[in-house]
Design an enzyme around this catalytic site. Structure first.
Site, PDB file in Angstrom:
ATOM      1  N   ARG A   1     -47.444  18.505  32.265  1.00 48.49           N
ATOM      2  CA  ARG A   1     -48.566  17.743  32.811  1.00 48.49           C
ATOM      3  C   ARG A   1     -48.582  17.897  34.325  1.00 48.49           C
ATOM      4  O   ARG A   1     -47.511  17.986  34.952  1.00 48.49           O
ATOM      5  CB  ARG A   1     -48.414  16.256  32.479  1.00 48.49           C
ATOM      6  CG  ARG A   1     -48.826  15.879  31.070  1.00 48.49           C
ATOM      7  CD  ARG A   1     -50.339  15.910  30.891  1.00 48.49           C
ATOM      8  NE  ARG A   1     -50.752  15.424  29.599  1.00 48.49           N
ATOM      9  CZ  ARG A   1     -50.997  16.177  28.520  1.00 48.49           C
ATOM     10  NH1 ARG A   1     -50.856  17.486  28.602  1.00 48.49           N
ATOM     11  NH2 ARG A   1     -51.393  15.636  27.398  1.00 48.49           N
TER      12      ARG A   1
ATOM     13  N   HIS B   1     -55.567  24.519  31.629  1.00 50.53           N
ATOM     14  CA  HIS B   1     -55.032  23.585  30.625  1.00 50.53           C
ATOM     15  C   HIS B   1     -55.429  24.023  29.202  1.00 50.53           C
ATOM     16  O   HIS B   1     -56.072  23.278  28.458  1.00 50.53           O
ATOM     17  CB  HIS B   1     -55.524  22.152  30.901  1.00 50.53           C
ATOM     18  CG  HIS B   1     -54.658  21.096  30.258  1.00 50.53           C
ATOM     19  ND1 HIS B   1     -54.367  19.896  30.855  1.00 50.53           N
ATOM     20  CD2 HIS B   1     -54.004  21.068  29.067  1.00 50.53           C
ATOM     21  CE1 HIS B   1     -53.591  19.173  30.062  1.00 50.53           C
ATOM     22  NE2 HIS B   1     -53.360  19.861  28.966  1.00 50.53           N
TER      23      HIS B   1
END
Ligand code: GLV
Length: 312
Positions: free
Chosen positions: A227, A275
């Site tokens: 993340r 992502h």
């Protein structure tokens, strides 16, 4: 039964509906902001980043499904109904896709694919030797959950040596493992390519920063698929400029989308991906969620439950 969905925007609803019609006929799939929806009639929610407080206003809700493997954006809601099961979305396809991404990223670093892309953009025949042979460098995976384990197995299938680090001790065939704070530095000292597959928790916030990067062997590679909040981007870029890191594949950022003026976009040793490390299709996710709902309806516990104590 009603499933309310907030994932992929309202435009994705038709696709979600079609997939749920296939895997959970009888489930009425509705958009999160549907003005005709009675909040008291909602049984299940499938969400990525619900507005804080909204889930608490669904009085009949029986379970919450994250539409991703990491549910940090849901767990951050101070009003999250914590008595309900919060299920992380980890269909088998997600771990396979992550394994493929990690292999691709490690091989990209081994071949300096970033340099090749830059050369091609300039129509330059830049003939060079690969910086290293993948099978001669040890990949260190931080985070040995389903994705870390699959990635380890796939890397090993390519003949690449793998070591692993996790919060608690794990036995992984063919992989030397390290656990806890006490063994982290020993692990980092051996990780010639570091792959971060950790969840976002208070403990992992800001972890990928100078103090950690300095523990890696000089010239290490970095693959960040955890993340964005786990990394200090200026420290990563500084480590690249100083030669402490030789290259990085970064798939996650804080914030996302990565702002156009971020130096990561143009850094010659950084590959930016948006992502997409593990993006199972909506069909794969609908099949998984439908299976979890069926288990809940039978009174069974679904897999991959979020644990507030663990933080993921
Ligand atoms: C993506 O990052 C996910 O959590 O699935």
């Amino acid at each position: 039964m009603i499933l309310v969905v907030k994932s992929g925007g309202e435009a994705a609803l038709a696709e979600w509906r079609a997939h749920f019609a296939e895997f959970a006929p009888g489930l009425d799939c509705r958009w999160w902001d549907d003005p005709s929806l009675d909040p008291a009639a909602v049984d299940y929610a499938l969400v990525w980043d619900p507005e804080p407080g909204r889930l608490a206003r669904l009085p009949r809700l029986r379970a919450i499904f994250g539409s991703g493997a990491g549910v940090d954006a849901i767990a951050a809601d101070p009003d999250l109904p914590r008595h309900l099961p919060l299920v992380r979305c980890v269909p088998p396809e997600a771990t396979q896709r992550m394994g493929e991404f990690v292999c691709w990223a490690v091989l990209s670093l081994a071949r300096d694919a970033r340099r090749m892309a830059r050369a091609q953009a300039g129509s330059a025949w830049d003939y060079f030797e690969a910086p290293f042979a993948a099978a001669e460098r040890t990949v260190g995976i931080m985070g040995l959950g389903a994705m870390g384990l699959r990635s380890a197995a796939m890397l090993r299938g390519l003949g690449i040596p793998v070591i692993g680090w996790s919060r608690t001790q794990k036995d992984v065939p063919g992989v030397e493992t390290f656990a806890g704070e006490g063994e982290r530095d020993a692990f980092l000292a051996r990780a010639e390519v570091l792959v971060c597959l950790l969840p976002a928790t208070p403990q992992t916030q800001g972890l990928i920063a100078a103090p950690l990067l300095d523990r890696l062997p000089r010239g290490a590679g970095l693959v960040q698929v955890g993340r964005g909040v786990q990394q200090v981007l200026p420290d990563i870029l500084a480590a690249l400029d100083a030669g402490q890191l030789s290259g990085a594949v970064l798939d996650v950022f804080e914030p996302e989308p990565l702002p156009p003026d971020s130096p990561a976009w143009t850094h010659p040793r950084v590959t930016v991906t948006p992502h997409v490390g593990s993006l199972p299709s909506r069909r794969e996710r609908a099949r998984y969620v439908a299976g979890c709902i069926a288990r809940l309806e039978r009174g069974e516990t679904p897999p991959n439950l979020y644990s507030p104590e663990r933080g993921y």
